[in-house]
Design a protein around this motif. Structure first.
Motif, mmCIF file in Angstrom:
data_model
loop_
_atom_site.group_PDB
_atom_site.id
_atom_site.type_symbol
_atom_site.label_atom_id
_atom_site.label_comp_id
_atom_site.label_asym_id
_atom_site.label_seq_id
_atom_site.Cartn_x
_atom_site.Cartn_y
_atom_site.Cartn_z
ATOM 1 N N THR A 96 6.964 -1.127 5.426
ATOM 2 C CA THR A 96 7.314 -1.460 4.039
ATOM 3 C C THR A 96 6.260 -0.913 3.090
ATOM 4 O OG1 THR A 96 8.416 -3.478 4.747
ATOM 5 C CG2 THR A 96 7.795 -3.354 2.426
ATOM 6 N N HIS A 97 4.987 -1.076 3.467
ATOM 7 C CA HIS A 97 3.884 -0.586 2.633
ATOM 8 C C HIS A 97 3.984 0.926 2.444
ATOM 9 C CE1 HIS A 97 -0.103 -0.144 0.959
ATOM 10 N NE2 HIS A 97 -0.395 0.723 1.889
ATOM 11 N N LEU A 98 4.275 1.659 3.521
ATOM 12 C CA LEU A 98 4.403 3.121 3.429
ATOM 13 C C LEU A 98 5.567 3.524 2.531
ATOM 14 C CD1 LEU A 98 3.640 4.234 7.096
ATOM 15 C CD2 LEU A 98 2.217 4.584 5.067
ATOM 16 N N GLU A 99 6.655 2.750 2.580
ATOM 17 C CA GLU A 99 7.818 3.049 1.744
ATOM 18 C C GLU A 99 7.512 2.817 0.262
ATOM 19 O OE1 GLU A 99 10.786 0.516 3.456
ATOM 20 O OE2 GLU A 99 11.090 1.822 5.191
ATOM 21 N N CYS A 100 6.529 1.967 -0.030
ATOM 22 C CA CYS A 100 6.202 1.608 -1.423
ATOM 23 C C CYS A 100 4.936 2.286 -1.918
ATOM 24 C CB CYS A 100 5.980 0.106 -1.540
ATOM 25 S SG CYS A 100 7.350 -0.897 -1.058
ATOM 26 N N LEU A 101 4.400 3.240 -1.186
ATOM 27 C CA LEU A 101 3.092 3.795 -1.530
ATOM 28 C C LEU A 101 2.984 4.282 -2.969
ATOM 29 C CD1 LEU A 101 1.493 5.761 1.428
ATOM 30 C CD2 LEU A 101 0.616 3.798 0.183
ATOM 31 N N LEU A 102 4.063 4.836 -3.488
ATOM 32 C CA LEU A 102 3.999 5.374 -4.851
ATOM 33 C C LEU A 102 3.953 4.268 -5.895
ATOM 34 C CD1 LEU A 102 6.490 8.364 -4.541
ATOM 35 C CD2 LEU A 102 3.990 8.421 -4.531
ATOM 36 N N ASP A 103 4.440 3.075 -5.510
ATOM 37 C CA ASP A 103 4.479 1.954 -6.453
ATOM 38 C C ASP A 103 3.540 0.858 -5.956
ATOM 39 O OD1 ASP A 103 5.098 0.317 -8.521
ATOM 40 O OD2 ASP A 103 7.183 -0.021 -7.948
ATOM 41 N N THR A 104 2.241 1.115 -6.075
ATOM 42 C CA THR A 104 1.200 0.264 -5.501
ATOM 43 C C THR A 104 1.305 -1.186 -5.947
ATOM 44 O OG1 THR A 104 -0.250 2.191 -5.567
ATOM 45 C CG2 THR A 104 -1.299 0.072 -5.183
ATOM 46 N N TYR A 105 1.713 -1.424 -7.193
ATOM 47 C CA TYR A 105 1.687 -2.781 -7.728
ATOM 48 C C TYR A 105 3.069 -3.423 -7.776
ATOM 49 C CZ TYR A 105 -2.909 -1.098 -8.635
ATOM 50 O OH TYR A 105 -4.146 -0.543 -8.453
ATOM 51 N N ALA A 112 3.949 -7.010 1.024
ATOM 52 C CA ALA A 112 3.666 -6.334 2.297
ATOM 53 C C ALA A 112 2.175 -6.370 2.615
ATOM 54 C CB ALA A 112 4.180 -4.894 2.267
ATOM 55 N N SER A 113 1.345 -6.167 1.593
ATOM 56 C CA SER A 113 -0.110 -6.222 1.812
ATOM 57 C C SER A 113 -0.550 -7.615 2.229
ATOM 58 C CB SER A 113 -0.857 -5.806 0.540
ATOM 59 O OG SER A 113 -0.651 -4.437 0.296
ATOM 60 N N LEU A 114 -0.022 -8.637 1.559
ATOM 61 C CA LEU A 114 -0.370 -10.011 1.926
ATOM 62 C C LEU A 114 0.119 -10.335 3.332
ATOM 63 C CD1 LEU A 114 0.350 -11.823 -1.468
ATOM 64 C CD2 LEU A 114 -1.889 -11.325 -0.448
ATOM 65 N N GLY A 115 1.304 -9.855 3.682
ATOM 66 C CA GLY A 115 1.829 -10.046 5.036
ATOM 67 C C GLY A 115 0.947 -9.376 6.080
ATOM 68 N N ARG A 116 0.516 -8.156 5.778
ATOM 69 C CA ARG A 116 -0.392 -7.442 6.697
ATOM 70 C C ARG A 116 -1.678 -8.242 6.875
ATOM 71 N NH1 ARG A 116 -1.033 -2.124 3.772
ATOM 72 N NH2 ARG A 116 -2.362 -1.463 5.466
ATOM 73 N N MET A 117 -2.187 -8.818 5.776
ATOM 74 C CA MET A 117 -3.417 -9.613 5.856
ATOM 75 C C MET A 117 -3.217 -10.847 6.741
ATOM 76 S SD MET A 117 -4.901 -9.462 1.985
ATOM 77 C CE MET A 117 -4.914 -7.918 1.088
ATOM 78 N N ARG A 118 -2.062 -11.531 6.603
ATOM 79 C CA ARG A 118 -1.783 -12.701 7.451
ATOM 80 C C ARG A 118 -1.743 -12.311 8.923
ATOM 81 N NH1 ARG A 118 1.906 -13.779 3.337
ATOM 82 N NH2 ARG A 118 3.653 -12.977 4.581
ATOM 83 N N CYS A 119 -1.108 -11.162 9.206
ATOM 84 C CA CYS A 119 -1.010 -10.687 10.592
ATOM 85 C C CYS A 119 -2.389 -10.356 11.152
ATOM 86 C CB CYS A 119 -0.108 -9.456 10.680
ATOM 87 S SG CYS A 119 1.610 -9.797 10.264
#
Length: 165
Positions: A96-105, A112-119
């Motif tokens: 998901t993060h890679l799919e959204c790379l152009l729209d960082t915010y 997705a970033s928060l989910g990655r952090m939880r994992c």
């Protein structure tokens, strides 16, 4: 058939038929999307309920059934999280993060970033968690500074314009 129709009438007849076919296809696609959405909501609810009832095999079964028999349903990373399948959740969030790379915010990218952090926390990957968190918040702080600066410039321009009046 088209017995006795002139060329003009025939063209209008075929145009109406193709338009009708187009709308039927659009309607079928919309119904299919609604069914998929309903299925995804129901599957996620069942997964959550079974997980809360500590029926892990039933929850895993719902996930497996969806993956095999409903390939058009996008498995949400949170489904893997609920089952403590942290590596799978991390992979899904990273995708998901890679799919959204152009729209960082975008809210999707932040989620997705928060989910990655939880994992990463659940996996005890402290170095990776630290790098991700500091990188994420450094980027956000830079964006906030950029917005503050552009806001200051905007106010200076407005003040100059009001001084001229």
């Amino acid at each position: 058939g088209s017995g006795g129709m002139t060329g003009n009438h025939l063209a209008k007849y075929h145009k109406r038929k193709s338009r009708k076919k187009y709308y039927v296809e659009i309607n079928e696609e919309m119904m299919s999307q609604r069914l998929n959405t309903s299925y995804a909501i129901t599957a996620e609810s069942l997964l959550t309920i079974n997980n809360q009832l500590q029926q892990r095999e039933a929850a895993e079964g719902i996930l497996r059934f969806t993956q095999i028999h409903k390939p058009m349903i996008q498995i949400k990373p949170t489904w893997f999280e609920k089952l403590s399948r942290w590596e799978d959740a991390l992979d899904a969030y990273s995708k998901t993060h890679l799919e959204c790379l152009l729209d960082t915010y975008s809210s999707e990218n932040i989620a997705a970033s928060l989910g990655r952090m939880r994992c990463l926390q659940a996996l005890g990957e402290w170095d990776r968690l630290y790098k991700l968190a500091t990188g994420q918040f450094t980027d956000i702080n830079e964006e906030i500074d950029r917005l503050k600066n552009s806001n200051r410039i905007h106010h200076k321009i407005l003040n100059r314009q009001s001084d001229k009046k």
